[in-house]
Write a protein that holds these residues in place. Sequence first.
Motif, PDB file in Angstrom:
ATOM      1  N   ASP A   1      31.649  49.343  31.060  1.00 54.37           N
ATOM      2  CA  ASP A   1      30.802  48.200  31.360  1.00 54.37           C
ATOM      3  C   ASP A   1      31.645  47.309  32.281  1.00 54.37           C
ATOM      4  O   ASP A   1      32.589  46.669  31.837  1.00 54.37           O
ATOM      5  N   LEU A   2      31.295  47.358  33.581  1.00 57.17           N
ATOM      6  CA  LEU A   2      32.174  46.716  34.567  1.00 57.17           C
ATOM      7  C   LEU A   2      31.668  45.348  35.034  1.00 57.17           C
ATOM      8  O   LEU A   2      30.457  45.104  35.078  1.00 57.17           O
ATOM      9  N   GLU A   3      32.602  44.496  35.377  1.00 54.42           N
ATOM     10  CA  GLU A   3      32.275  43.190  35.963  1.00 54.42           C
ATOM     11  C   GLU A   3      33.125  43.041  37.230  1.00 54.42           C
ATOM     12  O   GLU A   3      34.358  43.046  37.153  1.00 54.42           O
ATOM     13  N   ALA A   4      32.463  42.932  38.359  1.00 48.47           N
ATOM     14  CA  ALA A   4      33.212  42.789  39.619  1.00 48.47           C
ATOM     15  C   ALA A   4      33.679  41.350  39.785  1.00 48.47           C
ATOM     16  O   ALA A   4      32.970  40.409  39.407  1.00 48.47           O
ATOM     17  N   ALA A   5      34.868  41.186  40.314  1.00 49.37           N
ATOM     18  CA  ALA A   5      35.402  39.828  40.518  1.00 49.37           C
ATOM     19  C   ALA A   5      36.262  39.785  41.765  1.00 49.37           C
ATOM     20  O   ALA A   5      36.812  40.797  42.186  1.00 49.37           O
ATOM     21  N   ARG A   6      36.349  38.599  42.334  1.00 51.75           N
ATOM     22  CA  ARG A   6      37.192  38.425  43.528  1.00 51.75           C
ATOM     23  C   ARG A   6      38.539  37.806  43.141  1.00 51.75           C
ATOM     24  O   ARG A   6      38.612  36.974  42.241  1.00 51.75           O
ATOM     25  N   VAL A   7      39.570  38.232  43.845  1.00 45.51           N
ATOM     26  CA  VAL A   7      40.902  37.656  43.620  1.00 45.51           C
ATOM     27  C   VAL A   7      40.956  36.343  44.389  1.00 45.51           C
ATOM     28  O   VAL A   7      40.784  36.330  45.608  1.00 45.51           O
ATOM     29  N   ILE A   8      41.141  35.236  43.651  1.00 44.38           N
ATOM     30  CA  ILE A   8      41.151  33.938  44.348  1.00 44.38           C
ATOM     31  C   ILE A   8      42.562  33.354  44.478  1.00 44.38           C
ATOM     32  O   ILE A   8      42.789  32.461  45.282  1.00 44.38           O
ATOM     33  N   ALA A   9      43.481  33.832  43.673  1.00 43.22           N
ATOM     34  CA  ALA A   9      44.853  33.328  43.794  1.00 43.22           C
ATOM     35  C   ALA A   9      45.835  34.336  43.236  1.00 43.22           C
ATOM     36  O   ALA A   9      45.459  35.239  42.498  1.00 43.22           O
ATOM     37  N   ARG A  10      47.073  34.140  43.640  1.00 47.07           N
ATOM     38  CA  ARG A  10      48.155  35.003  43.149  1.00 47.07           C
ATOM     39  C   ARG A  10      49.235  34.141  42.521  1.00 47.07           C
ATOM     40  O   ARG A  10      49.160  32.914  42.572  1.00 47.07           O
TER      41      ARG A  10
ATOM     42  N   TYR B   1      56.727  36.590  38.628  1.00 42.02           N
ATOM     43  CA  TYR B   1      55.643  37.255  37.924  1.00 42.02           C
ATOM     44  C   TYR B   1      54.676  37.878  38.910  1.00 42.02           C
ATOM     45  O   TYR B   1      54.438  37.343  39.989  1.00 42.02           O
ATOM     46  N   LYS B   2      54.085  39.016  38.521  1.00 45.53           N
ATOM     47  CA  LYS B   2      53.061  39.646  39.349  1.00 45.53           C
ATOM     48  C   LYS B   2      51.721  39.390  38.665  1.00 45.53           C
ATOM     49  O   LYS B   2      51.321  40.123  37.748  1.00 45.53           O
ATOM     50  N   VAL B   3      51.088  38.338  39.095  1.00 46.96           N
ATOM     51  CA  VAL B   3      49.870  37.866  38.440  1.00 46.96           C
ATOM     52  C   VAL B   3      48.821  37.554  39.495  1.00 46.96           C
ATOM     53  O   VAL B   3      49.161  37.110  40.588  1.00 46.96           O
ATOM     54  N   ILE B   4      47.557  37.830  39.171  1.00 51.16           N
ATOM     55  CA  ILE B   4      46.484  37.369  40.049  1.00 51.16           C
ATOM     56  C   ILE B   4      45.478  36.557  39.230  1.00 51.16           C
ATOM     57  O   ILE B   4      45.409  36.710  38.009  1.00 51.16           O
ATOM     58  N   THR B   5      44.727  35.718  39.923  1.00 56.56           N
ATOM     59  CA  THR B   5      43.669  34.956  39.272  1.00 56.56           C
ATOM     60  C   THR B   5      42.346  35.406  39.877  1.00 56.56           C
ATOM     61  O   THR B   5      42.236  35.529  41.098  1.00 56.56           O
ATOM     62  N   ILE B   6      41.353  35.676  39.023  1.00 60.41           N
ATOM     63  CA  ILE B   6      40.032  36.091  39.528  1.00 60.41           C
ATOM     64  C   ILE B   6      39.002  34.990  39.292  1.00 60.41           C
ATOM     65  O   ILE B   6      39.224  34.084  38.483  1.00 60.41           O
ATOM     66  N   ASP B   7      37.889  35.104  40.006  1.00 63.37           N
ATOM     67  CA  ASP B   7      36.887  34.036  39.954  1.00 63.37           C
ATOM     68  C   ASP B   7      35.873  34.199  38.811  1.00 63.37           C
ATOM     69  O   ASP B   7      34.834  33.563  38.820  1.00 63.37           O
ATOM     70  N   LYS B   8      36.161  35.043  37.862  1.00 64.15           N
ATOM     71  CA  LYS B   8      35.274  35.188  36.701  1.00 64.15           C
ATOM     72  C   LYS B   8      36.077  34.842  35.443  1.00 64.15           C
ATOM     73  O   LYS B   8      37.242  35.217  35.339  1.00 64.15           O
ATOM     74  N   GLY B   9      35.402  34.150  34.520  1.00 66.98           N
ATOM     75  CA  GLY B   9      36.114  33.760  33.303  1.00 66.98           C
ATOM     76  C   GLY B   9      35.268  33.931  32.063  1.00 66.98           C
ATOM     77  O   GLY B   9      34.396  34.818  32.000  1.00 66.98           O
ATOM     78  N   ALA B  10      35.509  33.082  31.075  1.00 66.80           N
ATOM     79  CA  ALA B  10      34.804  33.188  29.787  1.00 66.80           C
ATOM     80  C   ALA B  10      33.292  33.124  29.973  1.00 66.80           C
ATOM     81  O   ALA B  10      32.535  33.780  29.242  1.00 66.80           O
ATOM     82  N   GLU B  11      32.837  32.345  30.935  1.00 66.19           N
ATOM     83  CA  GLU B  11      31.393  32.225  31.209  1.00 66.19           C
ATOM     84  C   GLU B  11      30.760  33.567  31.576  1.00 66.19           C
ATOM     85  O   GLU B  11      29.571  33.776  31.383  1.00 66.19           O
ATOM     86  N   ASN B  12      31.551  34.467  32.147  1.00 62.03           N
ATOM     87  CA  ASN B  12      31.033  35.782  32.560  1.00 62.03           C
ATOM     88  C   ASN B  12      31.354  36.887  31.557  1.00 62.03           C
ATOM     89  O   ASN B  12      31.249  38.062  31.864  1.00 62.03           O
TER      90      ASN B  12
ATOM     91  N   ARG C   1      45.772  43.976  33.380  1.00 65.65           N
ATOM     92  CA  ARG C   1      45.113  43.594  32.135  1.00 65.65           C
ATOM     93  C   ARG C   1      44.871  42.081  32.141  1.00 65.65           C
ATOM     94  O   ARG C   1      45.724  41.315  32.605  1.00 65.65           O
ATOM     95  N   VAL C   2      43.689  41.693  31.631  1.00 67.05           N
ATOM     96  CA  VAL C   2      43.391  40.263  31.533  1.00 67.05           C
ATOM     97  C   VAL C   2      44.265  39.689  30.430  1.00 67.05           C
ATOM     98  O   VAL C   2      44.313  40.228  29.326  1.00 67.05           O
ATOM     99  N   VAL C   3      44.963  38.610  30.743  1.00 65.62           N
ATOM    100  CA  VAL C   3      45.853  38.042  29.744  1.00 65.62           C
ATOM    101  C   VAL C   3      45.323  36.729  29.192  1.00 65.62           C
ATOM    102  O   VAL C   3      45.348  36.491  27.998  1.00 65.62           O
ATOM    103  N   SER C   4      44.815  35.892  30.056  1.00 59.63           N
ATOM    104  CA  SER C   4      44.251  34.646  29.546  1.00 59.63           C
ATOM    105  C   SER C   4      43.034  34.271  30.369  1.00 59.63           C
ATOM    106  O   SER C   4      42.932  34.615  31.546  1.00 59.63           O
ATOM    107  N   VAL C   5      42.137  33.570  29.710  1.00 57.97           N
ATOM    108  CA  VAL C   5      40.851  33.258  30.342  1.00 57.97           C
ATOM    109  C   VAL C   5      40.574  31.770  30.230  1.00 57.97           C
ATOM    110  O   VAL C   5      40.774  31.183  29.166  1.00 57.97           O
ATOM    111  N   SER C   6      40.143  31.168  31.314  1.00 55.56           N
ATOM    112  CA  SER C   6      39.629  29.798  31.228  1.00 55.56           C
ATOM    113  C   SER C   6      38.134  29.875  31.533  1.00 55.56           C
ATOM    114  O   SER C   6      37.593  30.967  31.668  1.00 55.56           O
ATOM    115  N   THR C   7      37.474  28.743  31.629  1.00 54.04           N
ATOM    116  CA  THR C   7      36.007  28.755  31.743  1.00 54.04           C
ATOM    117  C   THR C   7      35.516  29.633  32.893  1.00 54.04           C
ATOM    118  O   THR C   7      34.656  30.489  32.706  1.00 54.04           O
TER     119      THR C   7
END
Lengths: 285, 167
Positions: free
Chosen positions: A118-127, A133-144, A161-167
């Motif tokens: 069950d996939l959810e597509a997301a865009r990388v908005i920040a690194r 650290y090798k981390v990216i931030t995507i534009d989808k969060g708990a709301e999605n 792997r998703v590590v933490s989620v904000s709204t």
Amino acid sequence: MFNFLRKKGFWTILVTSLLLLVIMKLSSSNRQEITLLEKLVRDSYSPLQTGVDKLEIGINNISVGLAQKKEIEEQIGALEIKNNRLSLENQQLRENRAEVERLRSLLAYKQAQQDQYDLEAARVIARSPNNWYKVITIDKGAENGIAGGMPVINPNGLVGRVVSVSTNSAQIWLITDREMAVGAILQETRETRGIVEGMGDNGTLRMINIPYYSQVRVGENVISSGLSETYPPGIQIGSIQAVNKESNGLVLSATVSPAVDFNQLEEVLVIKKFRKIEANGNKGA
Amino acid sequence: MRYFILALLPFLALFLQSTIFRTFSIHGAIPDMVLVLVVFYALFNGARKGMVYGVICGLLEDLYIGRFIGINSISKGIIAYIVGRLQVNVFKENFIVGVIGVIGGTLLNSVLLFILSLTSFEVFNLDHSIFVDMLYQGIYNTLIAIPIYVWYYRSSSRGLLREVGER
């Protein structure tokens, strides 16, 4: 001699340092939930980062717009979708072929269930804002419906792997991060189970715990073993670049070239649900 | 206004580090603008104020990253304190002072992060890439330090960052 003990500044520094060290220790392990303050900081950044991402897309569009914008856009869009679909199919087919060969050799073919994601597509908005650290931030969060621990892929292979989620954003640790480790197996031979770990470098991974008698070859594909609860099986991680003998002589390690180009990562797919391998080898929900 | 700008600067620096600078990275390394700002603030405001600013800026970075919260706060606080203690005897009109401060700060920051990391990291693969990153970050920080220092110096002496009492 101990006059500094009477100074208010000394005690302020000491208490602050100790407090920060305790917080550091507490926040070092994987946390499922982030604090309200962290959520506030990240949520304040995500609209701006999304804005920059859209701006970048806009700038790209303007340059393309000079030459038959709409037609080219449609063609690129269709080809990208087709390419992504084919890459995913190709990855699945390679896995299926290896599986068919294995089962044939055992003369006990059994209908295998396809992994269903069950996939959810997301865009990388920040690194990651730093080099550690090798981390990216995507534009989808708990709301999605994104939650901590979900695996993240793209058509080429495993991303992290998703590590933490904000709204409305989520932080993903890439498999290249120094703290990441993925259970892996060699796709063709299936004989070797090892662990692929990040080296903090976007171009290199390392597979460890390979038995010394393993027939591991350069160029062989490394896929997720699916033995852990986190990642589904059969996802491409990379290919063996070099094999090294560890100093103890009992195990080998291999340098793995990741399948995903982490420097060019723009879109990812978060796997919200997948079938997990049961202990008896059957796949269940 | 001064405090508003001082609060906005690390926020803006983190934003740039996580977005635009990633596009213009040197061998995958990006500059640490927050560190550059902390070093300059300590150069112009001394050890005590510098340390407070360093701790706050580091904490903002830690909260954004969400891992080992406090690590950047401690390292940037220490760097600001050292820079603040050394700034008394230097001639701040020369931008070389800022550049040396940034190079020293970058090296010290990497060493401190490494030492502090050892106390907390559960899985942490160390190899030469950390030092390669440190080298490239040092170069990048130096490059951005020059224009930022020129702006910061002007702004501190007769611009937005000037202390109210000195008007």
